[in-house]
Design a protein around this motif. Sequence first.
Motif, mmCIF file in Angstrom:
data_model
loop_
_atom_site.group_PDB
_atom_site.id
_atom_site.type_symbol
_atom_site.label_atom_id
_atom_site.label_comp_id
_atom_site.label_asym_id
_atom_site.label_seq_id
_atom_site.Cartn_x
_atom_site.Cartn_y
_atom_site.Cartn_z
ATOM 1 N N SER A 172 8.831 13.351 -0.925
ATOM 2 C CA SER A 172 8.590 13.171 -2.624
ATOM 3 C C SER A 172 8.837 11.585 -2.536
ATOM 4 O O SER A 172 9.828 10.744 -1.671
ATOM 5 C CB SER A 172 9.744 13.232 -2.847
ATOM 6 N N PRO A 173 7.592 11.003 -3.042
ATOM 7 C CA PRO A 173 7.674 8.407 -2.442
ATOM 8 C C PRO A 173 9.011 8.333 -3.242
ATOM 9 O O PRO A 173 9.746 9.471 -4.186
ATOM 10 C CB PRO A 173 6.424 8.752 -3.585
ATOM 11 N N PRO A 209 0.573 7.948 7.088
ATOM 12 C CA PRO A 209 2.042 8.170 7.897
ATOM 13 C C PRO A 209 2.478 6.876 7.528
ATOM 14 O O PRO A 209 2.971 6.092 7.255
ATOM 15 C CB PRO A 209 1.333 7.741 9.478
ATOM 16 N N GLY A 210 1.107 6.029 6.756
ATOM 17 C CA GLY A 210 1.086 4.723 6.718
ATOM 18 C C GLY A 210 1.419 4.280 5.045
ATOM 19 O O GLY A 210 1.790 3.424 4.810
ATOM 20 N N PHE A 211 0.458 5.262 4.267
ATOM 21 C CA PHE A 211 0.682 4.696 2.645
ATOM 22 C C PHE A 211 0.341 6.363 2.625
ATOM 23 O O PHE A 211 0.121 7.396 2.516
ATOM 24 C CB PHE A 211 -0.461 3.789 2.925
ATOM 25 N N GLY A 257 2.120 -3.864 -3.931
ATOM 26 C CA GLY A 257 1.458 -4.166 -2.125
ATOM 27 C C GLY A 257 0.386 -3.273 -2.943
ATOM 28 O O GLY A 257 -0.677 -3.495 -1.649
ATOM 29 N N GLY A 258 0.023 -2.268 -3.354
ATOM 30 C CA GLY A 258 -1.128 -1.332 -3.105
ATOM 31 C C GLY A 258 -2.602 -2.758 -3.577
ATOM 32 O O GLY A 258 -2.533 -3.445 -3.855
ATOM 33 N N PRO A 275 0.864 0.979 0.025
ATOM 34 C CA PRO A 275 1.901 1.235 1.249
ATOM 35 C C PRO A 275 2.942 1.037 1.788
ATOM 36 O O PRO A 275 3.944 1.239 0.370
ATOM 37 C CB PRO A 275 0.917 -0.569 2.086
ATOM 38 N N LYS A 276 3.551 2.662 2.131
ATOM 39 C CA LYS A 276 4.705 2.080 2.231
ATOM 40 C C LYS A 276 5.956 1.499 2.625
ATOM 41 O O LYS A 276 7.088 1.891 2.059
ATOM 42 C CB LYS A 276 5.002 3.971 3.761
#
Length: 279
Positions: A172-173, A209-211, A257-258, A275-276
């Motif tokens: 979950s984000p 993996p990155g976002f 940041g997206g 982005p994560k």
Amino acid sequence: MAPLALALRGDPDTAVSVAVVLAAVAALLAVRSGQVDRAHSALHAVRDDLQHRVTVLQETQTRLEEAQDHDTRAAALAERTRIAREIHDGVGHLLTRLLFQVHAAQVAHRGGPELVADLKRIEQTADEALSAMRAGVHALDEKGEDLAVALNRLAAGCGINQARVDCASAVSPPAPVTRCLVAVAREALTNAARHGRAKTAWVTVADFPGFWRLTVANDGAVPAWAESPQLLRSPQPGADGLGLGTRSMADRVESLGGTLRILTRPRFTVLATIPKETT
């Protein structure tokens, strides 16, 4: 054919009669064969219709079970949020008032070092309790909204006949990302129903993996402002029909940041990427 051959050599009238009988039998058999074929076709049609109805019922049952699961999950999360708020408003208020009272007592008894030291220890304990309470409330509140549950509830109540949600992320984000994605999906679905008159919408969350990426597509009409490449690159509120809702979506995503993109082909699509590393 043997009796017919014998009859032809013996009596022509008999041969004619036999031929008529055979023709009638052949015609009857042809009719019966056609009836059997039509009956088989009808049975196959009934069977196919029943299979289709069973499939539709199974899909409906699956959707109802999923909706029930989402409602149950949403109710549990709502109760968790309610408890967190009650703890924050009740216990938090009492601990804060206790700290003020201890501070007042320290000022009133500043002439007694031993009493002031005792009050200082009480102050430290109360402050630790307040910090622990706030951390617990924060943890409860962070888990107070499930992305899949929130998106499915939005889809069910957005006014679009078929709004499908695909949110199979194993992780979950974080809460800020979840709130942002839910807000973007809400605005996109509302616009699709109200302005685009969409009949079908697709909401997809992908965990890379990155976002994280949210895609909200619909089959409704494309707004006039969306046909302008310049507006799509740099949308401004109120320009050529561009509403505050679109600018609000972009602001929410950019604050993490997206980026927010809007596509018009093959169907109108709102695409949010976060982005994560910034979350």
